[in-house]
Design a protein around this motif. Structure first.
Motif, short mmCIF file in Angstrom:
data_model
loop_
_atom_site.label_atom_id
_atom_site.label_comp_id
_atom_site.label_asym_id
_atom_site.label_seq_id
_atom_site.Cartn_x
_atom_site.Cartn_y
_atom_site.Cartn_z
N SER A 201 49.61 -7.09 1.92
CA SER A 201 48.85 -8.31 1.62
C SER A 201 47.37 -8.01 1.39
CB SER A 201 49.00 -9.32 2.77
OG SER A 201 50.34 -9.72 2.92
N LEU A 202 46.81 -7.12 2.21
CA LEU A 202 45.39 -6.80 2.10
C LEU A 202 45.08 -6.01 0.83
CD1 LEU A 202 44.63 -5.87 5.81
CD2 LEU A 202 43.75 -7.84 4.57
N ARG A 203 46.08 -5.30 0.29
CA ARG A 203 45.85 -4.54 -0.94
C ARG A 203 46.01 -5.37 -2.20
NH1 ARG A 203 48.26 -0.39 2.08
NH2 ARG A 203 50.34 -0.94 1.30
N GLU A 204 46.50 -6.60 -2.06
CA GLU A 204 46.56 -7.47 -3.23
C GLU A 204 45.14 -7.68 -3.76
OE1 GLU A 204 48.55 -11.06 -2.26
OE2 GLU A 204 50.47 -10.09 -1.82
N SER A 205 45.03 -7.77 -5.06
CA SER A 205 43.70 -7.83 -5.66
C SER A 205 43.52 -9.06 -6.53
CB SER A 205 43.44 -6.56 -6.48
OG SER A 205 44.37 -6.47 -7.55
N ARG A 206 42.28 -9.37 -6.77
CA ARG A 206 41.93 -10.45 -7.68
C ARG A 206 40.86 -9.93 -8.63
NH1 ARG A 206 39.53 -11.83 -2.73
NH2 ARG A 206 37.25 -11.86 -2.79
N GLU A 207 40.81 -10.52 -9.80
CA GLU A 207 39.80 -10.13 -10.78
C GLU A 207 38.70 -11.16 -10.83
OE1 GLU A 207 41.51 -9.45 -14.61
OE2 GLU A 207 42.13 -7.39 -14.13
N ASP A 208 37.46 -10.68 -10.70
CA ASP A 208 36.29 -11.53 -10.87
C ASP A 208 35.70 -11.23 -12.23
OD1 ASP A 208 36.48 -12.57 -8.25
OD2 ASP A 208 35.52 -10.78 -7.46
N VAL A 209 35.62 -12.25 -13.08
CA VAL A 209 35.15 -12.08 -14.45
C VAL A 209 33.79 -12.75 -14.59
CG1 VAL A 209 35.63 -12.50 -16.89
CG2 VAL A 209 37.52 -12.05 -15.30
N GLY A 210 32.84 -12.01 -15.17
CA GLY A 210 31.52 -12.56 -15.43
C GLY A 210 31.01 -12.09 -16.77
N TYR A 211 29.84 -12.58 -17.14
CA TYR A 211 29.24 -12.22 -18.43
C TYR A 211 27.80 -11.82 -18.19
CZ TYR A 211 33.46 -14.35 -20.24
OH TYR A 211 34.76 -14.63 -20.49
N GLU A 212 27.33 -10.89 -18.99
CA GLU A 212 26.01 -10.31 -18.76
C GLU A 212 25.38 -9.99 -20.11
OE1 GLU A 212 24.34 -6.35 -16.44
OE2 GLU A 212 26.23 -7.26 -15.80
N THR A 213 24.11 -10.26 -20.24
CA THR A 213 23.35 -9.88 -21.43
C THR A 213 22.36 -8.79 -21.05
OG1 THR A 213 23.54 -12.09 -22.40
CG2 THR A 213 21.79 -10.67 -23.25
N VAL A 214 22.41 -7.66 -21.74
CA VAL A 214 21.55 -6.53 -21.41
C VAL A 214 20.84 -6.04 -22.66
CG1 VAL A 214 23.07 -5.82 -19.53
CG2 VAL A 214 23.34 -4.79 -21.78
N THR A 215 19.72 -5.40 -22.44
CA THR A 215 19.00 -4.76 -23.54
C THR A 215 18.93 -3.26 -23.28
OG1 THR A 215 16.88 -5.14 -22.43
CG2 THR A 215 17.60 -6.80 -24.03
N GLY A 216 18.90 -2.50 -24.35
CA GLY A 216 18.85 -1.05 -24.22
C GLY A 216 19.02 -0.37 -25.55
N ARG A 217 19.42 0.89 -25.52
CA ARG A 217 19.63 1.68 -26.74
C ARG A 217 21.11 2.04 -26.86
NH1 ARG A 217 19.88 7.07 -28.18
NH2 ARG A 217 19.73 7.67 -25.96
N LEU A 218 21.68 1.77 -28.02
CA LEU A 218 23.08 2.09 -28.26
C LEU A 218 23.19 3.60 -28.46
CD1 LEU A 218 25.84 0.81 -28.50
CD2 LEU A 218 25.47 0.59 -30.96
N ASP A 219 23.72 4.26 -27.46
CA ASP A 219 23.67 5.72 -27.40
C ASP A 219 24.81 6.39 -28.15
OD1 ASP A 219 22.44 8.11 -26.41
OD2 ASP A 219 24.06 8.26 -24.94
N GLY A 220 25.95 5.71 -28.31
CA GLY A 220 27.07 6.35 -28.99
C GLY A 220 28.29 5.47 -29.02
#
Length: 292
Positions: A201-220
């Motif tokens: 029971s303790l190993r059962e998992s749930r997914e937390d979904v979020g969204y994020e906006t980031v700035t940076g350099r597209l490296d590859g």
């Protein structure tokens, strides 16, 4: 005649003022009423008469880590933890007093210890933490209600009980007897079958979904595998999956400053262990520079 211990037991609530009032009553009990008694925790392995050193080590570490975690939230009720820190162990140590057959005996720091929860003579932080840990363990092998109740507790409690569950699953059914500094003896047990059920029971998992906006350099980018690499402005690097429609836009913006919209998925097990975040690139826009 009402004793100071009766007064302490009758004080409701869990605020620091309630704790202080209970501590004062128990200190008076210790000074005027109680005959001396040292607290002791006995942990007995019930399934076998032959246990090796690794099994005893697993049990000792599990109880020490669980005690340290519960001790952490006794000291800081708002602070959840799922990984024990050395400082938490130092503040709530279990002291091994001996071993007889398949039983381990643990003591607690002297009440004059600077880490004692109550400085004038009753209960150390370690003892308080073990008492609270026992509240969430089964009374016997048929106490299924206790297993269900664990799943409803806060993250730190679930994680501390998970330490005991893991050790029992690997070693043996356990019987616990806590002889506290004051009050009645506490007995608990956990069978390997209970540990397996609760562990699943303790190993059962749930997914937390979020969204994020980031700035940076597209490296590859790896086109065939649809994987992007983005170096944040802060210096850390993110990698993850790319939605198919963005591949052409990514090629245009390689090695350029960008703003990226990400979907972030993190898996958390019920006992509070969190997996690494997984990123998916949903949208990307190039940032103009002085040389464009």
């Amino acid at each position: 005649m009402v004793s100071f211990e009766d007064v302490a037991e009758a004080i409701p609530g869990g605020t620091w003022l309630d704790d202080l009032a209970r501590a004062s009553a128990r200190a008076a009990h210790a000074k005027f009423e109680r005959t001396g008694r040292s607290a002791l925790l006995r942990v007995s392995m019930l399934d076998s008469t032959r246990m090796d050193a690794y099994a005893f080590s697993d049990i000792s570490r599990a109880f020490q880590d669980a005690t340290a975690k519960v001790g952490h939230i006794v000291r800081n009720p708002q602070g959840e933890i799922t990984y024990v820190q050395p400082a938490d162990r130092e503040k709530a140590p279990l002291l091994q007093r001996g071993q007889a057959g398949n039983a381990l005996f643990f003591g607690f720091p002297e009440t004059s210890d600077p880490d004692a929860l109550i400085n004038d003579g009753i209960e150390t932080l370690s003892e308080r933490a073990v008492k609270e840990l026992c509240d969430f363990l089964p009374i016997n092998g048929s106490d299924d209600g206790a297993l269900d109740a664990v799943l409803l507790q806060r993250d730190t409690i679930r994680n501390a009980v998970s330490d005991i569950v893991s050790a029992v699953t690997k070693t043996s059914s356990l019987g616990l007897t806590l002889t506290p500094t004051s009050g009645d003896e506490v007995t608990r047990s956990m069978t390997t079958e209970q540990a397996r059920v609760l562990g699943n029971s303790l190993r059962e998992s749930r997914e937390d979904v979020g969204y994020e906006t980031v700035t940076g350099r597209l490296d590859g980018v790896r086109t065939r595998r649809r994987i992007f690499y983005l170096e944040r402005d802060t210096g850390s690097t993110i990698q993850g999956a790319v939605v198919p429609d963005l591949l052409d836009q990514i090629k245009v913006n390689l090695d350029r400053p960008v703003t990226a919209r990400l979907r972030v998925v993190r898996t958390t097990t019920i006992d509070g262990r969190r997996g690494r975040p997984v990123y998916e690139l949903l949208d990307i826009h190039g940032e103009s520079s002085l040389f464009d």
